[in-house]
Write a protein that holds these residues in place. Structure first.
Motif, PDB file in Angstrom:
ATOM      1  N   VAL A 240       5.065  -6.171  13.048  1.00 20.31           N
ATOM      2  CA  VAL A 240       4.301  -6.011  14.135  1.00 20.31           C
ATOM      3  C   VAL A 240       4.648  -7.187  15.371  1.00 20.31           C
ATOM      4  O   VAL A 240       4.405  -7.031  16.429  1.00 20.31           O
ATOM      5  CB  VAL A 240       2.781  -6.432  13.722  1.00 20.31           C
TER       6      VAL A 240
ATOM      7  N   CYS B  46      -1.525   1.690  17.765  1.00 19.78           N
ATOM      8  CA  CYS B  46      -0.544   2.208  16.725  1.00 19.78           C
ATOM      9  C   CYS B  46      -1.337   2.557  15.567  1.00 19.78           C
ATOM     10  O   CYS B  46      -2.627   2.755  15.476  1.00 19.78           O
ATOM     11  CB  CYS B  46       0.040   0.558  16.192  1.00 19.78           C
TER      12      CYS B  46
ATOM     13  N   ALA C 161      -2.342  -6.723  13.957  1.00 21.36           N
ATOM     14  CA  ALA C 161      -2.205  -5.815  15.027  1.00 21.36           C
ATOM     15  C   ALA C 161      -3.406  -6.289  16.054  1.00 21.36           C
ATOM     16  O   ALA C 161      -3.330  -6.214  17.111  1.00 21.36           O
ATOM     17  CB  ALA C 161      -2.323  -4.659  14.540  1.00 21.36           C
TER      18      ALA C 161
END
Length: 240
Positions: A50, A62, A79
């Motif tokens: 990431v 994502c 994330a």
């Protein structure tokens, strides 16, 4: 002598191990052994995916497959730390684990493309992080926006087959990569950057590690059977 250290490598089923300095890092006193063990391989893997392979920011969407597994749980949290919009896929029996991580949408493995396109209003995601492989690769490609990136980093269901580059062209000029951790730890400076950022997130309470089960070294065969069963809900630790 006597300092607490961690390291990454493959020779881990042993009481004593000799490792090169560049593969080791100091272990802070406020980071417990189980937490440290849980984030060395899976945490560093989640970090390079990431932060480097596709560097997420707050504009990105994502899709993370197997989001309730050991690596997946860490990826979802990272994330979200980076501000991304996260769709996670997992089996229905693990949806409670996935949703507890703060992801935006949780889906199962049926009709992945249709669900992703519905969530993103037909656009598709910027990146798919796919550690499942054989059973999800096609849905991963179909879930991407034009010029999106498919990151195949694992083979939980078997390896991704050879893909004709023309398929990437026909699906929107897609990008595809098959990275591995060691290429994202080129030197000790890079290792220390990654591991210290992970530890900082843990200290701040932004990144939590879920230990599922612990096995003694003499029962390592049972640990592998449990991992292969697909029933894990976090990190599996071998006690030496």
């Amino acid at each position: 002598v006597g300092a607490r250290v961690g390291y990454y490598g493959t020779d881990t089923y042993s009481e004593y191990t000799v490792v090169p300095l560049e593969q080791s890092f100091p272990l802070p006193e406020d980071i417990g052994w189980n937490d440290a063990v849980s984030v060395v391989t899976q945490g560093l893997t989640a970090h390079y995916l990431v932060r480097s392979t596709y560097k997420l920011d707050d504009h990105d969407w994502c899709l993370i497959h197997a989001c309730a597994g050991g690596t997946g749980q860490l990826m979802v949290q990272m994330a979200k730390i980076l501000g991304a919009n996260v769709i996670g896929s997992c089996s229905p029996s693990k949806a409670d684990v996935a949703l507890s991580l703060g992801l935006d949408y949780c889906i199962d493995y049926s009709d992945i493309e249709a669900k992703v396109k519905e969530i993103t209003k037909g656009r598709g995601v910027d990146v798919v992080y796919d550690g499942v492989g054989a059973t999800t690769w096609e849905a991963s490609l179909n879930s991407l926006r034009p010029r999106g990136m498919a990151v195949f980093f694992g083979n939980a269901s078997g390896p991704v087959p050879s893909i004709d580059p023309l398929i990437l062209n026909s699906k929107g000029s897609l990008f595809m990569t098959r990275p591995k951790l060691y290429d994202y730890l080129q030197n000790r400076q890079e290792l220390l950057w990654r591991v210290n950022e992970v530890f900082d997130w843990m200290r701040a309470g932004k990144l939590k590690v879920a230990v599922d089960r612990e096995f003694n070294l003499e029962d390592v065969n049972l640990a592998h059977e449990y991992i292969e069963s697909g029933n894990t809900r976090g990190k599996v630790i071998i006690k030496i």
